[in-house]
Design an enzyme around this catalytic site. Structure first.
Site, PDB file in Angstrom:
ATOM      1  N   HIS A   1       0.790  -1.118  -0.192  1.00  0.00           N
ATOM      2  CA  HIS A   1      -0.019   0.019   0.110  1.00  0.00           C
ATOM      3  C   HIS A   1       0.761   1.282   0.045  1.00  0.00           C
ATOM      4  CE1 HIS A   1      -0.626   0.097   4.836  1.00  0.00           C
ATOM      5  NE2 HIS A   1       0.570   0.971   4.340  1.00  0.00           N
TER       6      HIS A   1
ATOM      7  N   GLU B   1      -5.015   0.390  -0.304  1.00  0.00           N
ATOM      8  CA  GLU B   1      -4.823  -0.998  -0.159  1.00  0.00           C
ATOM      9  C   GLU B   1      -4.788  -2.047  -1.329  1.00  0.00           C
ATOM     10  OE1 GLU B   1      -3.618  -1.739   2.668  1.00  0.00           O
ATOM     11  OE2 GLU B   1      -4.576  -1.135   4.539  1.00  0.00           O
TER      12      GLU B   1
HETATM   13  C1  GLP Z   1       1.288   3.316   7.094  1.00  0.00           C
HETATM   14  C2  GLP Z   1       1.042   4.579   6.388  1.00  0.00           C
HETATM   15  C3  GLP Z   1       1.743   4.776   4.982  1.00  0.00           C
HETATM   16  C4  GLP Z   1       3.313   4.184   5.154  1.00  0.00           C
HETATM   17  C5  GLP Z   1       3.067   2.711   5.731  1.00  0.00           C
HETATM   18  C6  GLP Z   1       4.682   1.938   6.112  1.00  0.00           C
HETATM   19  O1  GLP Z   1      -0.057   2.420   7.375  1.00  0.00           O
HETATM   20  N1  GLP Z   1      -0.300   4.819   6.090  1.00  0.00           N
HETATM   21  O2  GLP Z   1       1.840   5.934   4.643  1.00  0.00           O
HETATM   22  O3  GLP Z   1       4.150   4.154   4.346  1.00  0.00           O
HETATM   23  O4  GLP Z   1       2.251   2.435   6.826  1.00  0.00           O
HETATM   24  O5  GLP Z   1       4.948   2.401   7.595  1.00  0.00           O
HETATM   25  P1  GLP Z   1       6.304   2.196   8.017  1.00  0.00           P
HETATM   26  O6  GLP Z   1       7.461   3.284   7.333  1.00  0.00           O
HETATM   27  O7  GLP Z   1       6.346   2.470   9.440  1.00  0.00           O
HETATM   28  O8  GLP Z   1       6.618   0.511   7.616  1.00  0.00           O
END
Ligand code: GLP
Length: 241
Positions: free
Chosen positions: A138, A143
């Protein structure tokens, strides 16, 4: 797609910060699209430091965040509003009126999304969009299965996303089930995009997003169709490329 593999964490953050800083220097009134999550934390820390040193100026910069949970108060430590003020906006010289984050507290989320999309257009569109990626591919909260022509809307979160994000909440029941998110079309309309991917647990999805078929099953694979995308990976995330 331009692929950059960083040597280490410091290098990863610096490369991303160089791209964002250059954008602000080239166009002081840039419109930035911003992401939350753990991946861009180092980037934001670098931007704060550079702003403190006077190397970059946020006084004319406008920002639009990708997404926000539905139903979390702005004061909730897991709201993206809270995250952004804690890690960036509260520490740089950005004008409060230039900050845009979807409001997750409104009753009529659909209307909020429509207005958000309009605001981006009125600002002249996004010059540079920063993205992270979820384990299921995503981007923002788009999603798997989200149509590529989607615009900002209210989204039902995937089971895997709820599980992944539950680490930030006391229990999985507290993770919101819905979010307001820029759509895939909204993201693709940005003039330039930087996709940041770090960690071994992202290696498989990085491979699919960058080299796999372009499919709604892997939302980030749509980025292969964008003319100006830079993917910054650390060595672990790049290990299956
Ligand atoms: C979240 C956000 C995204 C982000 C993703 C990954 O759900 N909505 O914008 O890119 O998760 O997060 P992380 O960088 O903590 O792995």
């Amino acid at each position: 797609m331009e692929i950059i593999i960083a040597k280490n964490k410091e290098d990863f953050d610096r490369i991303a910060a160089d791209i964002v800083s250059q954008q602000i220097k080239d166009k002081p009134d840039s419109v930035l699209g911003l992401a939350t999550g753990s991946t861009p934390l180092g980037l934001y820390a670098q931007l704060v430091e550079r702003n403190k040193k006077g190397e970059i100026d946020f006084s004319k910069v406008k920002t639009f965040n990708l997404d926000e949970y539905k139903g979390l108060a702005k004061t909730h430590p897991q709201s993206y509003y809270y995250f952004m003020f804690k890690n960036l906006f509260g520490k740089v010289n950005i004008q409060p009126e230039n900050i845009n984050i979807p409001n997750g507290e409104v009753e009529d989320a659909e209307k909020e999304c429509e207005e958000y999309e309009k605001k981006i257009k009125e600002a002249g569109g996004i010059d540079l969009q920063v993205l992270g990626i979820g384990h299921n591919g995503h981007i923002g909260f788009n999603e798997p299965g989200t149509p590529f022509d989607s615009i900002t809307s209210l989204i039902d979160l995937d089971k895997r996303t709820i599980e992944a994000n539950s680490r930030f909440f006391d229990s999985i029941d507290q993770v919101p089930r819905q979010a307001l998110s820029m759509g895939i079309k909204t993201i693709m309309q940005a003039r330039k995009i930087i996709l940041m991917i770090s960690g071994k647990d992202k290696a498989e999805i990085a491979q699919k997003a960058i080299n796999g078929p372009i499919t709604t099953d892997v939302p980030a694979s749509v980025l292969q169709l964008h003319p100006f995308v830079t993917v910054v990976l650390d060595e672990e995330a790049a290990s299956l490329l």
